[in-house]
Motif scaffolding. Structure first.
Motif, PDB file in Angstrom:
ATOM      1  N   VAL A  54       0.831  -1.198   0.000  1.00 57.37           N
ATOM      2  CA  VAL A  54       0.000   0.000   0.000  1.00 57.37           C
ATOM      3  C   VAL A  54       0.871   1.255   0.000  1.00 57.37           C
ATOM      4  O   VAL A  54       0.576   2.229  -0.696  1.00 57.37           O
ATOM      5  CB  VAL A  54      -0.974  -0.012   1.204  1.00 57.37           C
ATOM      6  CG1 VAL A  54      -1.608   1.348   1.425  1.00 57.37           C
ATOM      7  CG2 VAL A  54      -2.029  -1.059   1.003  1.00 57.37           C
ATOM      8  N   GLN A  55       1.956   1.218   0.762  1.00 54.21           N
ATOM      9  CA  GLN A  55       2.878   2.354   0.820  1.00 54.21           C
ATOM     10  C   GLN A  55       3.409   2.682  -0.570  1.00 54.21           C
ATOM     11  O   GLN A  55       3.429   3.839  -0.974  1.00 54.21           O
ATOM     12  CB  GLN A  55       4.036   2.005   1.766  1.00 54.21           C
ATOM     13  CG  GLN A  55       4.989   3.116   2.022  1.00 54.21           C
ATOM     14  CD  GLN A  55       4.495   4.067   3.089  1.00 54.21           C
ATOM     15  OE1 GLN A  55       3.581   3.773   3.829  1.00 54.21           O
ATOM     16  NE2 GLN A  55       5.106   5.208   3.157  1.00 54.21           N
ATOM     17  N   VAL A  56       3.824   1.673  -1.309  1.00 52.49           N
ATOM     18  CA  VAL A  56       4.392   1.912  -2.633  1.00 52.49           C
ATOM     19  C   VAL A  56       3.308   2.265  -3.639  1.00 52.49           C
ATOM     20  O   VAL A  56       3.436   3.243  -4.386  1.00 52.49           O
ATOM     21  CB  VAL A  56       5.197   0.685  -3.106  1.00 52.49           C
ATOM     22  CG1 VAL A  56       5.598   0.826  -4.562  1.00 52.49           C
ATOM     23  CG2 VAL A  56       6.430   0.513  -2.232  1.00 52.49           C
ATOM     24  N   LEU A  57       2.215   1.499  -3.656  1.00 51.01           N
ATOM     25  CA  LEU A  57       1.190   1.729  -4.678  1.00 51.01           C
ATOM     26  C   LEU A  57       0.434   3.034  -4.481  1.00 51.01           C
ATOM     27  O   LEU A  57       0.262   3.814  -5.414  1.00 51.01           O
ATOM     28  CB  LEU A  57       0.200   0.560  -4.701  1.00 51.01           C
ATOM     29  CG  LEU A  57       0.753  -0.759  -5.209  1.00 51.01           C
ATOM     30  CD1 LEU A  57      -0.289  -1.852  -5.057  1.00 51.01           C
ATOM     31  CD2 LEU A  57       1.182  -0.632  -6.645  1.00 51.01           C
ATOM     32  N   VAL A  58      -0.025   3.266  -3.250  1.00 53.27           N
ATOM     33  CA  VAL A  58      -0.858   4.444  -3.017  1.00 53.27           C
ATOM     34  C   VAL A  58      -0.018   5.705  -2.918  1.00 53.27           C
ATOM     35  O   VAL A  58      -0.241   6.676  -3.642  1.00 53.27           O
ATOM     36  CB  VAL A  58      -1.729   4.255  -1.757  1.00 53.27           C
ATOM     37  CG1 VAL A  58      -2.461   5.522  -1.412  1.00 53.27           C
ATOM     38  CG2 VAL A  58      -2.704   3.125  -1.966  1.00 53.27           C
TER      39      VAL A  58
END
Length: 162
Positions: A54-58
């Motif tokens: 989530v950290q990387v994608l969002v």
């Protein structure tokens, strides 16, 4: 690995605020992406794979694209950019110092072993349970900070009518 990711996170975070290589805000935004990727590495070390993804994608994906569009949309003049940058560095340093003082104070006042959670994994169910029960107030504060940031972007990008 923890020390490597922690050092990279701190170094890239510092380069977001005080970049000696370039005064271009796009460079600072790219250093912010690297900070987010290093934070994702820390989440992987904690076996919180969902949070790392989530950290990387969002954040690195969607939010940084939004920031880059806003930076390119604003196209501030050089003098205004320098004045805003000095104000941002002073505010950032003051905020970082206050957070550091609060962290050190809470670290000194907390007894050893008081914060152990007892085997949470990085899945979505324990994360949701913790986020919406024990950490509801910080979650709502973050949402308000993001709302204020969005209002600030709208006000900065608004052209004055004569």
């Amino acid at each position: 690995m923890f020390y490597i990711f922690a050092f990279l996170t701190l170094a890239f975070g510092f380069l977001v605020i005080a970049n000696p290589f370039s005064l271009n805000p796009v460079t600072s935004a790219m250093f912010l992406v690297l900070t987010i990727v290093a934070l994702a590495g820390l989440f992987v070390l904690l076996h919180a794979f969902f949070l790392a993804a989530v950290q990387v994608l969002v954040y690195a994906g969607a939010v940084m694209v939004l920031f880059l569009f806003v930076i390119m949309l604003l196209n501030l003049k050089a003098e205004e950019r320098r004045r805003l940058r000095a104000l941002a560095v002073a505010g950032g340093m003051l905020s970082a110092g206050a957070i550091l003082v609060l962290f050190l104070r809470s670290l000194a006042l907390t007894p050893a072993g008081a914060g152990e959670t007892g085997g949470l994994d990085g899945g979505t169910a324990p994360l949701g349970r913790l986020l919406y029960t024990q950490y509801l107030l910080p979650f709502e504060i973050v949402s308000l900070i993001l709302l204020v940031a969005m209002v600030g972007v709208v006000l900065l990008s608004k052209k004055t009518l004569k």
